[in-house]
Design a protein around this motif. Sequence first.
Motif, PDB file in Angstrom:
ATOM      1  N   UNK A 103       3.656   5.803   5.008  1.00 48.11           N
ATOM      2  CA  UNK A 103       2.673   4.740   4.801  1.00 48.11           C
ATOM      3  C   UNK A 103       3.336   3.366   4.897  1.00 48.11           C
ATOM      4  N   UNK A 104       2.675   2.443   5.606  1.00 48.55           N
ATOM      5  CA  UNK A 104       3.271   1.124   5.843  1.00 48.55           C
ATOM      6  C   UNK A 104       2.195   0.174   6.364  1.00 48.55           C
ATOM      7  N   UNK A 105       2.466  -1.134   6.377  1.00 48.24           N
ATOM      8  CA  UNK A 105       1.514  -2.079   6.977  1.00 48.24           C
ATOM      9  C   UNK A 105       1.518  -1.959   8.502  1.00 48.24           C
TER      10      UNK A 105
ATOM     11  N   UNK B 220       0.024 -10.883   2.029  1.00 48.83           N
ATOM     12  CA  UNK B 220      -0.475  -9.799   1.181  1.00 48.83           C
ATOM     13  C   UNK B 220      -0.421  -8.461   1.903  1.00 48.83           C
ATOM     14  N   UNK B 221       0.665  -8.235   2.638  1.00 47.26           N
ATOM     15  CA  UNK B 221       0.794  -6.994   3.388  1.00 47.26           C
ATOM     16  C   UNK B 221       0.779  -5.798   2.451  1.00 47.26           C
ATOM     17  N   UNK B 222      -0.004  -4.817   2.801  1.00 44.02           N
ATOM     18  CA  UNK B 222      -0.109  -3.604   2.000  1.00 44.02           C
ATOM     19  C   UNK B 222       0.023  -2.393   2.903  1.00 44.02           C
ATOM     20  N   UNK B 223       0.408  -1.300   2.303  1.00 41.71           N
ATOM     21  CA  UNK B 223       0.507  -0.046   3.048  1.00 41.71           C
ATOM     22  C   UNK B 223      -0.854   0.427   3.524  1.00 41.71           C
ATOM     23  N   UNK B 224      -0.829   1.148   4.630  1.00 41.76           N
ATOM     24  CA  UNK B 224      -1.984   1.908   5.089  1.00 41.76           C
ATOM     25  C   UNK B 224      -1.592   3.376   5.124  1.00 41.76           C
ATOM     26  N   UNK B 225      -2.572   4.250   5.115  1.00 44.13           N
ATOM     27  CA  UNK B 225      -2.274   5.676   5.171  1.00 44.13           C
ATOM     28  C   UNK B 225      -1.685   6.041   6.526  1.00 44.13           C
ATOM     29  N   UNK B 226      -1.026   7.171   6.586  1.00 43.27           N
ATOM     30  CA  UNK B 226      -0.465   7.639   7.848  1.00 43.27           C
ATOM     31  C   UNK B 226      -1.546   7.782   8.909  1.00 43.27           C
ATOM     32  N   UNK B 227      -2.708   8.243   8.510  1.00 39.69           N
ATOM     33  CA  UNK B 227      -3.788   8.445   9.483  1.00 39.69           C
ATOM     34  C   UNK B 227      -4.346   7.121   9.978  1.00 39.69           C
TER      35      UNK B 227
ATOM     36  N   UNK C 151       2.891  -6.625  -2.654  1.00 43.02           N
ATOM     37  CA  UNK C 151       1.793  -5.702  -2.382  1.00 43.02           C
ATOM     38  C   UNK C 151       2.243  -4.339  -1.914  1.00 43.02           C
ATOM     39  N   UNK C 152       3.522  -4.220  -1.549  1.00 44.78           N
ATOM     40  CA  UNK C 152       4.046  -2.932  -1.098  1.00 44.78           C
ATOM     41  C   UNK C 152       4.402  -2.054  -2.295  1.00 44.78           C
ATOM     42  N   UNK C 153       4.285  -0.754  -2.134  1.00 46.67           N
ATOM     43  CA  UNK C 153       4.711   0.197  -3.161  1.00 46.67           C
ATOM     44  C   UNK C 153       5.828   1.064  -2.596  1.00 46.67           C
ATOM     45  N   UNK C 154       6.709   1.529  -3.485  1.00 50.09           N
ATOM     46  CA  UNK C 154       7.852   2.342  -3.079  1.00 50.09           C
ATOM     47  C   UNK C 154       7.414   3.761  -2.749  1.00 50.09           C
ATOM     48  N   UNK C 155       8.194   4.432  -1.917  1.00 41.01           N
ATOM     49  CA  UNK C 155       7.914   5.820  -1.577  1.00 41.01           C
ATOM     50  C   UNK C 155       8.279   6.751  -2.737  1.00 41.01           C
ATOM     51  N   UNK C 156       7.658   7.944  -2.798  1.00 41.69           N
ATOM     52  CA  UNK C 156       7.870   8.856  -3.934  1.00 41.69           C
ATOM     53  C   UNK C 156       9.340   9.197  -4.158  1.00 41.69           C
TER      54      UNK C 156
ATOM     55  N   UNK D 261       3.577  12.219  -4.703  1.00 42.35           N
ATOM     56  CA  UNK D 261       2.284  11.546  -4.801  1.00 42.35           C
ATOM     57  C   UNK D 261       2.379  10.222  -4.062  1.00 42.35           C
ATOM     58  N   UNK D 262       1.966  10.241  -2.800  1.00 47.75           N
ATOM     59  CA  UNK D 262       1.981   9.029  -2.000  1.00 47.75           C
ATOM     60  C   UNK D 262       0.734   8.202  -2.294  1.00 47.75           C
ATOM     61  N   UNK D 263       0.722   6.980  -1.871  1.00 45.79           N
ATOM     62  CA  UNK D 263      -0.368   6.075  -2.229  1.00 45.79           C
ATOM     63  C   UNK D 263      -1.718   6.602  -1.775  1.00 45.79           C
ATOM     64  N   UNK D 264      -1.739   7.249  -0.595  1.00 50.28           N
ATOM     65  CA  UNK D 264      -2.995   7.749  -0.043  1.00 50.28           C
ATOM     66  C   UNK D 264      -3.000   9.281  -0.017  1.00 50.28           C
ATOM     67  N   UNK D 265      -2.467   9.888  -1.051  1.00 51.49           N
ATOM     68  CA  UNK D 265      -2.305  11.339  -1.095  1.00 51.49           C
ATOM     69  C   UNK D 265      -3.613  12.075  -0.874  1.00 51.49           C
ATOM     70  N   UNK D 266      -4.717  11.520  -1.335  1.00 48.05           N
ATOM     71  CA  UNK D 266      -6.011  12.207  -1.201  1.00 48.05           C
ATOM     72  C   UNK D 266      -6.435  12.360   0.257  1.00 48.05           C
ATOM     73  N   UNK D 267      -5.817  11.603   1.161  1.00 51.58           N
ATOM     74  CA  UNK D 267      -6.179  11.702   2.579  1.00 51.58           C
ATOM     75  C   UNK D 267      -5.413  12.804   3.306  1.00 51.58           C
ATOM     76  N   UNK D 268      -4.495  13.469   2.599  1.00 47.71           N
ATOM     77  CA  UNK D 268      -3.605  14.384   3.290  1.00 47.71           C
ATOM     78  C   UNK D 268      -3.934  15.853   3.061  1.00 47.71           C
ATOM     79  N   UNK D 269      -5.161  16.140   2.678  1.00 47.75           N
ATOM     80  CA  UNK D 269      -5.592  17.520   2.634  1.00 47.75           C
ATOM     81  C   UNK D 269      -5.687  18.101   4.037  1.00 47.75           C
TER      82      UNK D 269
END
Length: 642
Positions: free
Chosen positions: A165-167, A180-187, A635-640, A248-256
Amino acid sequence: MKSQKIIFSFLVLMLCSLGGCKKYLDKLPDDLTTEQETFTRYERVDKLVTDLYAKSKGANVPLTWFAHFSSAAITDEAEGTNVEGGITNSFNTGDWTANGIPGSVGQYWADLYAGIRKANVILAGVQNYHTPDNPIQPGDLEKRIGETYFLRAYLHYLVLRIYGEAPYVEKAVQTNDVMDFKKESAHSLVQKIIKDAEEGIKRLPAVQDGQNFGRVDKGACLGLIAIARWTVATPLWNGAAGLGYKGSRQFETEYGYNQDRWERAKEAAKAVLELKTEVGAPRYKLYEKYSANDFNDSASKDYNGSTVYTRLWQMFYDIDAFQNEAVWFVTKTKYEGWFGDVYPPSRGGSARQQPVQEQVDEYEYISPDGYGYPIYSAKAKGDGYDDSNPYKSVKRDPRFSRDIIFHGAAFRNGSNQPSILNTAAGSDRINASNATKTGYYLRKFLQEGWNRDGSVSISAPAVWRLPEFIYIYAEAVNETSGPTREIYDLINKVRARSFMAPMPLSTLSDKSLMREYIKRERRVEFFYENKRAFDFRLYLEPSDPAESNKEQLWQGSGGTNTERSQKYWLQNQSSYPKMQHMINGMRPVEDPNGKIEISGVKYRMERFFVEDRVFESPKHYLFPILVGELQRTPGLTQNPGW
């Protein structure tokens, strides 16, 4: 006036937000050229795009991802020495943190976003100043724009590959913009990669030839789409939680798990395989020059005992291979000095990276029934495989002799004459000065006729070549509808190109077996091509319960590590655990009944343990964003795990 701003003035704040300022303050092309002067002249824009190519090349050099080393040595492909600061061994001992990652040469966060910034400057400048076309060759400007879109997408893909996940940065940021760069999901990243790649497809031809050979073309754009689609269809981004992943990545719910991701990967890979040139001919084909009777090396000598086919030597040097099989490649990444780094000591080399037993075991053998099987299969022993004579007791995949120099292999000596490599005695013996620790030396990509005189440039291997997309297509078909004759034939075509026997017919009716063969094919075909470091992560191998069970069996197989390595092999018809927790080797032992004879001495081979390694799950699946980057961009978060 705005039109007279220095070309970088509006970028500085963004650059300090996404990475270290010092890294980003390189000039584009010099600090005396205004935006208007630059972007109202085609030749200046052309120079900027050339600079962007150089940035993108440095961000992902397959042969030397760490400049001095391949990424192979941070995997169960190879072991690296301690020269150049022991870069790869720092990874293997867990000595890398969010405060510093070893081996930075342009492949990490700050440099990748510096390249993305260059692409954004070009795209914004061309649009704002209505850059004129090349007066000498009209149409070139559109091509350069298409190439820039591809390179921006490609650099974002490289971010995705190691950070997840990254901007996705799509504009040249002004000094008064909010950072205010923020991560986006891998998808989400992949969708934007595809959007940019499609902009490239609109503007680029199927083939860039003549003086433009090596530039991005339509096939490279389609290849990027397929690689990106495949990446997020693999388990790390598609069903990870159900396959042992605990992060638990920031957008973990998208990775089902979603099978449609494999469908889209299939369609994207198929587009590469079916691409046609402007005259309607297939754009890509496998390199198939030379016959099964050709064994001469680069000096037109068969000093390899007729074990290495000329075709397998030449596929990494012949221009025909790059023109017809390479989907995306970078040119001249290393020169003759690389050979000196790789050669065994007997040829004056320092053996910087040495193949390990885990990789060697993946090369199948050709059974008397005409099909290929792994040497750790139940069938191997009945067909005559003898682990004390592992290289000659059965006929191994020809790619093995091309890739690996082993005890008893025919290989040129320091006088550039035929000889037999000996890891039991002399300068090439295991653990001698500058010698192998594993019992193996690297052979892939060597020009064996070169002997420290004259110059050689190395463009091998391509970043992506045709087999990559054959495997993606085959894997996607298998995951969505199971094995088919179509994918069976496609994979066997790659094997046949290397004079390897086809897969057994049982793969046609067994989805799991077909999956196993596809993964092994990737590992063998792309050995030392900068794939394994990312593939084992994408497939979540260190979290796989089956691999964990194998590791437990290994632990219980003996009282010492070497005893475990030997007994595990004897007691379990299985490969070593793919947990990235160890590597093993093979050593010669004098034995009057041994089947390998060198200079009148007979040897048998035996396995031995080389070293423990560190891989922490989920921490090491993704690289850390450095603390400095996080401080500059809150605005960025660290990886698990970091």
